[in-house]
Scaffold this motif. Structure first.
Motif, PDB file in Angstrom:
ATOM      1  N   ALA A 166       0.833  -1.206   0.000  1.00 59.09           N
ATOM      2  CA  ALA A 166       0.000   0.000   0.000  1.00 59.09           C
ATOM      3  C   ALA A 166       0.864   1.251   0.000  1.00 59.09           C
ATOM      4  O   ALA A 166       0.578   2.222  -0.713  1.00 59.09           O
ATOM      5  CB  ALA A 166      -0.926  -0.011   1.207  1.00 59.09           C
ATOM      6  N   PHE A 167       1.937   1.246   0.802  1.00 59.67           N
ATOM      7  CA  PHE A 167       2.825   2.409   0.846  1.00 59.67           C
ATOM      8  C   PHE A 167       3.466   2.665  -0.509  1.00 59.67           C
ATOM      9  O   PHE A 167       3.490   3.798  -1.008  1.00 59.67           O
ATOM     10  CB  PHE A 167       3.908   2.200   1.902  1.00 59.67           C
ATOM     11  CG  PHE A 167       4.980   3.257   1.881  1.00 59.67           C
ATOM     12  CD1 PHE A 167       4.738   4.505   2.428  1.00 59.67           C
ATOM     13  CD2 PHE A 167       6.210   3.006   1.292  1.00 59.67           C
ATOM     14  CE1 PHE A 167       5.721   5.493   2.393  1.00 59.67           C
ATOM     15  CE2 PHE A 167       7.197   3.976   1.257  1.00 59.67           C
ATOM     16  CZ  PHE A 167       6.943   5.225   1.813  1.00 59.67           C
ATOM     17  N   LEU A 175      -1.386   5.969  -6.634  1.00 63.41           N
ATOM     18  CA  LEU A 175      -2.645   5.325  -6.973  1.00 63.41           C
ATOM     19  C   LEU A 175      -3.765   5.830  -6.069  1.00 63.41           C
ATOM     20  O   LEU A 175      -3.514   6.193  -4.912  1.00 63.41           O
ATOM     21  CB  LEU A 175      -2.523   3.806  -6.850  1.00 63.41           C
ATOM     22  CG  LEU A 175      -1.553   3.123  -7.815  1.00 63.41           C
ATOM     23  CD1 LEU A 175      -1.547   1.623  -7.571  1.00 63.41           C
ATOM     24  CD2 LEU A 175      -1.930   3.425  -9.260  1.00 63.41           C
ATOM     25  N   PRO A 176      -5.001   5.857  -6.518  1.00 63.07           N
ATOM     26  CA  PRO A 176      -6.114   6.302  -5.665  1.00 63.07           C
ATOM     27  C   PRO A 176      -6.295   5.365  -4.478  1.00 63.07           C
ATOM     28  O   PRO A 176      -6.192   4.141  -4.613  1.00 63.07           O
ATOM     29  CB  PRO A 176      -7.328   6.248  -6.604  1.00 63.07           C
ATOM     30  CG  PRO A 176      -6.766   6.249  -7.987  1.00 63.07           C
ATOM     31  CD  PRO A 176      -5.435   5.575  -7.899  1.00 63.07           C
ATOM     32  N   PHE A 177      -6.595   5.959  -3.321  1.00 64.40           N
ATOM     33  CA  PHE A 177      -6.749   5.140  -2.112  1.00 64.40           C
ATOM     34  C   PHE A 177      -7.851   4.087  -2.244  1.00 64.40           C
ATOM     35  O   PHE A 177      -7.661   2.939  -1.815  1.00 64.40           O
ATOM     36  CB  PHE A 177      -7.002   6.040  -0.903  1.00 64.40           C
ATOM     37  CG  PHE A 177      -7.147   5.257   0.376  1.00 64.40           C
ATOM     38  CD1 PHE A 177      -6.030   4.762   1.023  1.00 64.40           C
ATOM     39  CD2 PHE A 177      -8.401   5.011   0.920  1.00 64.40           C
ATOM     40  CE1 PHE A 177      -6.158   4.029   2.193  1.00 64.40           C
ATOM     41  CE2 PHE A 177      -8.533   4.282   2.076  1.00 64.40           C
ATOM     42  CZ  PHE A 177      -7.409   3.796   2.722  1.00 64.40           C
ATOM     43  N   PRO A 178      -9.048   4.412  -2.820  1.00 65.68           N
ATOM     44  CA  PRO A 178     -10.071   3.363  -2.962  1.00 65.68           C
ATOM     45  C   PRO A 178      -9.584   2.152  -3.742  1.00 65.68           C
ATOM     46  O   PRO A 178      -9.951   1.022  -3.442  1.00 65.68           O
ATOM     47  CB  PRO A 178     -11.212   4.092  -3.688  1.00 65.68           C
ATOM     48  CG  PRO A 178     -11.045   5.526  -3.314  1.00 65.68           C
ATOM     49  CD  PRO A 178      -9.564   5.732  -3.236  1.00 65.68           C
ATOM     50  N   LEU A 179      -8.733   2.377  -4.744  1.00 63.52           N
ATOM     51  CA  LEU A 179      -8.184   1.266  -5.514  1.00 63.52           C
ATOM     52  C   LEU A 179      -7.270   0.404  -4.647  1.00 63.52           C
ATOM     53  O   LEU A 179      -7.294  -0.836  -4.720  1.00 63.52           O
ATOM     54  CB  LEU A 179      -7.420   1.796  -6.728  1.00 63.52           C
ATOM     55  CG  LEU A 179      -6.772   0.743  -7.642  1.00 63.52           C
ATOM     56  CD1 LEU A 179      -7.836  -0.171  -8.227  1.00 63.52           C
ATOM     57  CD2 LEU A 179      -5.970   1.432  -8.746  1.00 63.52           C
ATOM     58  N   LEU A 373       1.825   5.577   6.853  1.00 71.42           N
ATOM     59  CA  LEU A 373       3.265   5.729   6.649  1.00 71.42           C
ATOM     60  C   LEU A 373       3.541   6.703   5.505  1.00 71.42           C
ATOM     61  O   LEU A 373       4.459   7.539   5.590  1.00 71.42           O
ATOM     62  CB  LEU A 373       3.890   4.370   6.356  1.00 71.42           C
ATOM     63  CG  LEU A 373       5.396   4.377   6.053  1.00 71.42           C
ATOM     64  CD1 LEU A 373       6.183   4.945   7.221  1.00 71.42           C
ATOM     65  CD2 LEU A 373       5.877   2.959   5.709  1.00 71.42           C
ATOM     66  N   ASN A 374       2.772   6.628   4.435  1.00 70.92           N
ATOM     67  CA  ASN A 374       2.935   7.559   3.324  1.00 70.92           C
ATOM     68  C   ASN A 374       2.725   9.001   3.782  1.00 70.92           C
ATOM     69  O   ASN A 374       3.470   9.908   3.395  1.00 70.92           O
ATOM     70  CB  ASN A 374       1.942   7.201   2.221  1.00 70.92           C
ATOM     71  CG  ASN A 374       1.984   8.167   1.059  1.00 70.92           C
ATOM     72  OD1 ASN A 374       2.989   8.295   0.371  1.00 70.92           O
ATOM     73  ND2 ASN A 374       0.889   8.872   0.832  1.00 70.92           N
ATOM     74  N   THR A 400       3.800   6.756 -14.362  1.00 77.02           N
ATOM     75  CA  THR A 400       5.046   7.450 -14.052  1.00 77.02           C
ATOM     76  C   THR A 400       5.361   7.308 -12.577  1.00 77.02           C
ATOM     77  O   THR A 400       4.540   7.624 -11.724  1.00 77.02           O
ATOM     78  CB  THR A 400       4.951   8.937 -14.412  1.00 77.02           C
ATOM     79  OG1 THR A 400       4.709   9.061 -15.812  1.00 77.02           O
ATOM     80  CG2 THR A 400       6.245   9.664 -14.057  1.00 77.02           C
ATOM     81  N   LEU A 401       6.564   6.793 -12.281  1.00 74.36           N
ATOM     82  CA  LEU A 401       7.006   6.717 -10.895  1.00 74.36           C
ATOM     83  C   LEU A 401       7.515   8.095 -10.491  1.00 74.36           C
ATOM     84  O   LEU A 401       8.385   8.668 -11.158  1.00 74.36           O
ATOM     85  CB  LEU A 401       8.117   5.677 -10.732  1.00 74.36           C
ATOM     86  CG  LEU A 401       7.661   4.214 -10.591  1.00 74.36           C
ATOM     87  CD1 LEU A 401       7.073   3.702 -11.880  1.00 74.36           C
ATOM     88  CD2 LEU A 401       8.830   3.332 -10.151  1.00 74.36           C
ATOM     89  N   SER A 402       6.977   8.635  -9.414  1.00 76.18           N
ATOM     90  CA  SER A 402       7.326   9.993  -9.013  1.00 76.18           C
ATOM     91  C   SER A 402       7.415  10.069  -7.493  1.00 76.18           C
ATOM     92  O   SER A 402       6.546   9.546  -6.793  1.00 76.18           O
ATOM     93  CB  SER A 402       6.273  10.989  -9.508  1.00 76.18           C
ATOM     94  OG  SER A 402       6.569  12.286  -9.074  1.00 76.18           O
ATOM     95  N   VAL A 403       8.472  10.684  -7.015  1.00 73.99           N
ATOM     96  CA  VAL A 403       8.625  10.858  -5.572  1.00 73.99           C
ATOM     97  C   VAL A 403       8.826  12.339  -5.275  1.00 73.99           C
ATOM     98  O   VAL A 403       9.402  13.074  -6.075  1.00 73.99           O
ATOM     99  CB  VAL A 403       9.827  10.054  -5.037  1.00 73.99           C
ATOM    100  CG1 VAL A 403       9.601   8.563  -5.207  1.00 73.99           C
ATOM    101  CG2 VAL A 403      11.120  10.471  -5.725  1.00 73.99           C
TER     102      VAL A 403
END
Length: 451
Positions: A166-167, A175-179, A373-374, A400-403
Motif C-alpha cells: 500500500a505504501f 494510486l487512488p486510495f479506494p483502488l 506511513l505515506n 510514471t514513478l514519481s517521488v
C-alpha cells in the motif's frame, strides 16, 4: 441501578461475561472519552479499548477488533465511527448517537475557539512562533501513530507485505486510495481461501436478519438530515463560501478512506489549489491545532471550513461566517458516520463469523498502515524542508514513478531540531502528547523571539 449481565462474550475469553452499561453509564463514559481523547486516532482507539474492553468489560476483544476493521473500511473518521458503533452495540441507535456526539463535541468547541484566535492573530510573532513549534512536533506524533497502529494490525508477514505494498502504491505510483483498499480486500479474500476457523458465537439479537424496510427508512432519514443545509445555503447565502463548504465536505465524506491521516493530503490539495481558502503552510498549522484538542483529528476540517467562511463571508460578519463554516464542515464530515454505522453495522454483525469477511477487513486495516506511513513521509518532507518538488524519475507504460524531491538548500534546521526533541520526548521519555506539544510550542516561541 446495577449493570445487567449479558452473554455476548465469546467462549474463548476468561469466562466472566461482560457488563452492559446503563444509559447514564454510557453517557458518563463517552463524555470522559470525549474530553480525554487527545493524540489522534491511534491514541483514541487505544483509549476506547482500555475503557470499553479492559476497564468496563462492556464488549470483548474480538468484537472490538471486528468493529474497528469495519470502521477502517469506511470513509471518514474511524475513531468517531468506532465510538458510534460501540454505543450502538450497547444501547441501539440512541446509544450510537450519544457516543458519537460526545466523542466530537468537546473538540469541536475547542477547535472553533482556536480557529477564531488563529484567524484574528495569525500574523503576530506569538502565534507564528507557537505554531512553528507545534508543526514540528506533529511529525513525531504521526510517526508514533504509524508504529502504534502497525503493532495492532500487522501481526503476520502477510499483513506486513500488504502494508508495504500500500505504501509503495501511494508513494511511488500515487494510486487512488479506494483502488488500494479494493486490492487489499481482494488479496485478503484470496489468501483466506481454504483456511478454516472456528465459528463465532453470537446472540440471537444479531443472528436475525435486520428488517430491510426499517433499515432503508433509517438510511434515507439520515441522508436527508445530512444534506438538508445545502439547499438553504444556496438560496440564502450564495455569495459566501458556505455553500461550497457544505458541498465540498459532503463529497469528501464519501470518497476519503482511511480516516484522518488519509484525508489530509486530499483536502489540503483541493482547499489550497482549487478554492484558495488556505495558504500552503496553513494546513499544517491546522493539523497542529487539531492535535492540541480532544476528539477526532479530522476536526482539522472544521478549521478549514472556518477559514473559508471567515475569508469569504459576503455580507456576513467574518467571525459569523467562520463559525458557520466550521460547523458546516463538521456537519458534512460527521453525519455520514451515523449513516454508515446505523445502516451497515447490523449486517456486519451478522457477518462476524464469516472468515472471508474478517480476512478482507483485516487486510484493509493492514493497507491503512501503509497509507499512514505515506502521510508520515509527506509530513516529514514538508516540515523539515520549506521547498519540496515532485520528481518524475521513471516511466512504466502509462504509469510514471514519481517521488517528492526536497530542495536540500531549504532544510529548516530549527524545525528539524524541534522535531527530534519531540521524538525523544515521545519515544524515549514517554512524556505523552500533551507535554510534548506544550514543550514544542514553547521552543517555537523561543526560536521566534531569540533567534
Amino acid at each position: 441501578m446495577p449493570a445487567k449481565q449479558t452473554d455476548i462474550r465469546t467462549a474463548e475469553a476468561s469466562g466472566d461475561p461482560p457488563f452492559a452499561p446503563t444509559y447514564s453509564e454510557l453517557v458518563s463514559a463517552f463524555a470522559r472519552i470525549g474530553l480525554m481523547s487527545f493524540g489522534g486516532p491511534a491514541a483514541q482507539i487505544a483509549l476506547m479499548h482500555r475503557i470499553c474492553v479492559e476497564e468496563k468489560r462492556w464488549i470483548d476483544e474480538d468484537r472490538y477488533l471486528h468493529a474497528l476493521n469495519y470502521c477502517m473500511l469506511l470513509p471518514g473518521p474511524e475513531a468517531q465511527q468506532l465510538a458510534t458503533y460501540i454505543g450502538w452495540l450497547l444501547h441501539g441507535v440512541r446509544g450510537g448517537i450519544v457516543a458519537g456526539l460526545l466523542f466530537v463535541l468537546p473538540g469541536l468547541a475547542v477547535i472553533l475557539g482556536l480557529s477564531t484566535l488563529y484567524a484574528l492573530y495569525q500574523e503576530t510573532s506569538l502565534v507564528a512562533g507557537l505554531f512553528f513549534g507545534l508543526k514540528a512536533a506533529v511529525l513525531a506524533i504521526v510517526v508514533e501513530a504509524v508504529i502504534r497502529i502497525g503493532k495492532r494490525a500487522l501481526k503476520t508477514p502477510f499483513h506486513r507485505l500488504l502494508a508495504a505494498g500500500a505504501f509503495i502504491s501511494l508513494f511511488l505510483f500515487a494510486l487512488p486510495f479506494p483502488l488500494v483498499v479494493l486490492a487489499a480486500a481482494m488479496i485478503g479474500l484470496i489468501h483466506a481461501r481454504g483456511v478454516t476457523s472456528p465459528p463465532v458465537e453470537m446472540s440471537e439479537e444479531f443472528r436475525a436478519r435486520p428488517p430491510f424496510l426499517r433499515q432503508l427508512a433509517a438510511l434515507l432519514f439520515w441522508v436527508v438530515v445530512w444534506l438538508a443545509p445545502l439547499p438553504l445555503l444556496w438560496l440564502t447565502l450564495p455569495e459566501t463560501a458556505l455553500p461550497e463548504v457544505q458541498s465540498f465536505f459532503s463529497r469528501m465524506a464519501l470518497v476519503t478512506f482511511g480516516g484522518a491521516y488519509a484525508v489530509l493530503a486530499y483536502v489540503a490539495q483541493v482547499a489550497v489549489d482549487h478554492y484558495a481558502w488556505l495558504k500552503p503552510g496553513e494546513m499544517l498549522d491546522g493539523l497542529a491545532l487539531a492535535e492540541t484538542t480532544p476528539g477526532p483529528l479530522v476536526l482539522v476540517l472544521s478549521y478549514v471550513g472556518f477559514l473559508a467562511g471567515f475569508r469569504e463571508s459576503g455580507a456576513l460578519d467574518p467571525l459569523v461566517g467562520g463559525l458557520l463554516g466550521g460547523l458546516l464542515a463538521a456537519w458534512a464530515t460527521f453525519i455520514p458516520s451515523f449513516i454508515w454505522i446505523f445502516g451497515g453495522a447490523p449486517y456486519i454483525e451478522r457477518l462476524r463469523g464469516n472468515r472471508l469477511m474478517s480476512a478482507a477487513l483485516s487486510a484493509i486495516t493492514a493497507a491503512v498502515v501503509g497509507v499512514i506511513l505515506n502521510l508520515a513521509v509527506w509530513f516529514a518532507l514538508h516540515v523539515i524542508f520549506t521547498d519540496v518538488e515532485p520528481l518524475a524519475w521513471a516511466r512504466l507504460g502509462p504509469v510514471t514513478l514519481s517521488v517528492p524531491h526536497p530542495v536540500w538548500s531549504s532544510l529548516d534546521i530549527q524545525a528539524l531540531v524541534i522535531a527530534v526533541i519531540a521524538g525523544v520526548m515521545i519515544f524515549r521519555l514517554h512524556l505523552g502528547i500533551g507535554r510534548t506539544l506544550i514543550a514544542a510550542g514553547l521552543l517555537g516561541l523561543g526560536v521566534r523571539y531569540l533567534l
